[in-house]
Design a protein around this motif. Structure first.
Motif, PDB file in Angstrom:
ATOM      1  N   THR A  88       0.989   4.096  -3.023  1.00  0.00           N
ATOM      2  CA  THR A  88       0.494   5.448  -2.737  1.00  0.00           C
ATOM      3  C   THR A  88       1.614   6.470  -2.556  1.00  0.00           C
ATOM      4  O   THR A  88       1.435   7.654  -2.874  1.00  0.00           O
ATOM      5  CB  THR A  88      -0.373   5.456  -1.471  1.00  0.00           C
ATOM      6  N   ARG A  89       2.775   6.028  -2.029  1.00  0.00           N
ATOM      7  CA  ARG A  89       3.853   6.968  -1.717  1.00  0.00           C
ATOM      8  C   ARG A  89       5.141   6.668  -2.470  1.00  0.00           C
ATOM      9  O   ARG A  89       6.055   7.488  -2.491  1.00  0.00           O
ATOM     10  CB  ARG A  89       4.171   6.960  -0.224  1.00  0.00           C
ATOM     11  N   LEU A  91       0.834  -1.210   0.000  1.00  0.00           N
ATOM     12  CA  LEU A  91       0.000   0.000   0.000  1.00  0.00           C
ATOM     13  C   LEU A  91       0.870   1.264   0.000  1.00  0.00           C
ATOM     14  O   LEU A  91       0.578   2.228  -0.707  1.00  0.00           O
ATOM     15  CB  LEU A  91      -0.931   0.000   1.218  1.00  0.00           C
ATOM     16  N   ARG A 146      -2.296   0.909  -9.886  1.00  0.00           N
ATOM     17  CA  ARG A 146      -3.666   0.888  -9.358  1.00  0.00           C
ATOM     18  C   ARG A 146      -4.074  -0.531  -8.970  1.00  0.00           C
ATOM     19  O   ARG A 146      -4.742  -0.745  -7.943  1.00  0.00           O
ATOM     20  CB  ARG A 146      -4.637   1.454 -10.398  1.00  0.00           C
ATOM     21  N   LEU A 187      -2.524  -1.315  -5.752  1.00  0.00           N
ATOM     22  CA  LEU A 187      -3.216  -0.619  -4.666  1.00  0.00           C
ATOM     23  C   LEU A 187      -4.449  -1.407  -4.220  1.00  0.00           C
ATOM     24  O   LEU A 187      -4.685  -1.582  -3.016  1.00  0.00           O
ATOM     25  CB  LEU A 187      -3.627   0.781  -5.120  1.00  0.00           C
TER      26      LEU A 187
END
Length: 521
Positions: free
Chosen positions: A414-415, A410, A441, A444
């Motif tokens: 995202t980071r 995750l 995506r 994610l």
């Protein structure tokens, strides 16, 4: 820093692996393993004792309809967890230490250490459970092991542990070959069960009778009818243990002959295990009524086949159970030395623990594991612990790396990196291949589902087993602190102090519950 196509890939210590093209140079290296061996490690680790008890386990808490929903949820959740490790292997190819490396890269040294220590202890406890069940299964043929002589059983469990240690100390390939043979041998009785039940014993009317469990009763209270939600929740707790080991190829990725084999082996192993578990579970519902199925013993698969073909069927499955448990024992004792070996090589444990012999076997870590297995044999014998107790405690320890590995994916999605604290991104959270937006995506979504599923499983586990698990981490924490002090490195950063405090407080709570007699093994 260069990438794999241009030269070298930095490791955790700043050293270098050979270029990717050098794989051709290790084709005959006895310290490496092939794709088929990696798949057999997953199947051998997952298909142990759980599948033989699955008919009774599921029937005791769920109807066929609830089991269908439960297996669907389990399949999605565990497939996402399997893909988490596949995605991490793609995004961070230089992290070749499996589960431990991912957690360490995402959340730092101490969290990585605690996860690996818990994973190692989980395999240790599983070893004791497997060996105990192996000799209990032999009781079908040899009355000496029928369970009425626990001391004799403990002695033979100890003997098996040290025999397997002697085999493993000869190297990875010898142990891997032994595991492949055991995996093939135990799959054959399971396939025979599926064919005979499907074409000889399956009764559609029995299967569809009270399909959703509206009239059925469950558990000790025969006046209680569980809701569909309770049935689904209850049966999923049994599936956790059945899938432990799905990350086996990732754990052993450093010894894989080709890196691409790791992700493929993870997927293939998952599919094989999932199909076998589902088939055994559902076909059994069509042989005898659910209430009768729920009243069977641990080796319920043997009793189901006995209903279909007679006593010889029970004997065939009992032989399969013995081989299966022995194969799982070899797989897990083969895998359990890896986490502490890798931690020693990364200076999180004393350096001596990471030593290997000329055949590539981490003999010091294997010896340490065998000694701790022996200690747990004595502890469980004195407490008269059951196989189920060992399984529940081991499962609570395994879930933590699943949670943190999913969280790391995750973070990456995202980071682009692990959690923001001084350790992350400087030693081991290094850049990997670029991924497209679509792939990111997808990662994610996979990471989110796997994280939520892992958290739910940890919540569903009995609290006292989780607390006991934190208590078992304390000795490891002492070793970690001593090693950091000896290396003159900072023990904890601010984030790790919080995690350490939670572990200590939970361990104190476990001691209180033990002292007041509210919890025991």
């Amino acid at each position: 820093m260069k990438n794999a196509d241009n030269g070298v890939i930095p490791t955790n210590e700043g050293q270098a692996h050979p270029p990717a093209s050098s794989e051709a140079l290790v084709v005959d290296d006895p310290r490496t393993v092939r794709l088929g061996t990696l798949v057999s490690l997953i199947v051998g680790s997952c298909v142990g004792a759980g599948i033989f008890a699955m008919p009774q386990n599921i029937a005791s808490v769920a109807s066929p309809g609830a089991a269908l929903i439960g297996w669907a949820i389990t399949g999605i959740g565990m497939l996402c967890i399997a893909y988490v490790f596949q995605a991490l292997a793609v995004r961070k190819p230089h992290l070749d230490s499996g589960v431990y490396a991912y957690v360490r890269a995402g959340l730092g040294d101490f969290v990585g250490f605690a996860s690996a220590w818990g994973y190692w202890l989980g395999t240790i406890i599983a070893q004791v459970g497997y060996a105990t069940l192996f000799f209990s299964s032999l009781g079908f043929f040899v009355p000496l092991f029928d369970g009425s002589r626990p001391f004799i059983q403990a002695v033979f469990v100890s003997g098996l542990t040290w025999t397997i240690f002697a085999v493993l100390s000869r190297g990875v390939r010898q142990a891997a070959i032994m595991n492949v043979v055991a995996t093939v041998a135990k799959i054959l009785p399971i396939l025979a069960f599926l064919v005979l039940v499907a074409f000889v014993g399956f009764n559609t009317q029995v299967f569809t009778s009270d399909f959703w469990g509206q009239a059925a009763t469950f558990g000790d209270n025969q006046n209680e009818v569980h809701s569909l939600t309770d049935q689904v929740k209850g049966m999923m707790l049994f599936t956790v243990w059945a899938f432990i080991g799905v990350e086996g190829a990732s754990t052993y990725s450093k010894r894989a002959r080709h890196r691409k084999d790791v992700s493929l082996a993870t997927f293939l192993g998952f599919v094989i295990v999932f199909l076998l578990l589902m088939a055994v579970s559902f076909l059994s519902f069509g042989v005898v009524p659910r209430e009768e199925l729920a009243a069977m013993g641990d080796n319920s698969m043997a009793e189901v086949l006995e209903h279909v073909v007679g006593p010889w069927g029970a004997g065939l499955i009992s032989i399969g159970l013995c081989i299966s448990v022995l194969g799982a024992y070899v797989s897990w004792q083969m895998l359990c030395a890896e986490p502490i070996t890798l931690m020693a090589q990364d200076r999180l444990m004393p350096k001596i623990v990471g030593r290997t012999n000329s055949m590539g076997a981490p003999y010091i870590a294997q010896l340490m594991s065998a000694i701790v297995i022996q200690i747990f044999i004595v502890i469980f014998y004195l407490n008269e612990s059951t196989y189920t107790t060992m399984v529940q405690l081991a499962t609570s320890l395994y879930l933590v790396p699943y949670v943190f590995s999913s969280l790391y994916l995750l973070f990456l999605a995202t980071r682009g990196r692990g959690i923001s604290h001084p350790d992350a991104g400087k030693k081991f959270d290094l850049s990997g291949p670029d991924v497209s937006r679509g792939t990111n995506r997808m990662h994610l979504v996979l990471g989110l589902i796997a994280f939520m599923y892992s958290i739910w499983l940890l919540y569903a586990a009995e609290l006292h087993f989780v607390l006991l698990g934190t208590l078992l981490i304390i000795p490891g924490m002492a070793i970690y602190v001593a090693t950091r002090m000896a290396n003159r490195e900072r023990i904890f950063n601010a984030f790790e102090w919080v995690i350490a405090a939670i572990v200590v407080l939970s361990a104190i709570a476990a001691l209180y519950l033990i002292g007041t007699g509210q919890v025991s093994l």
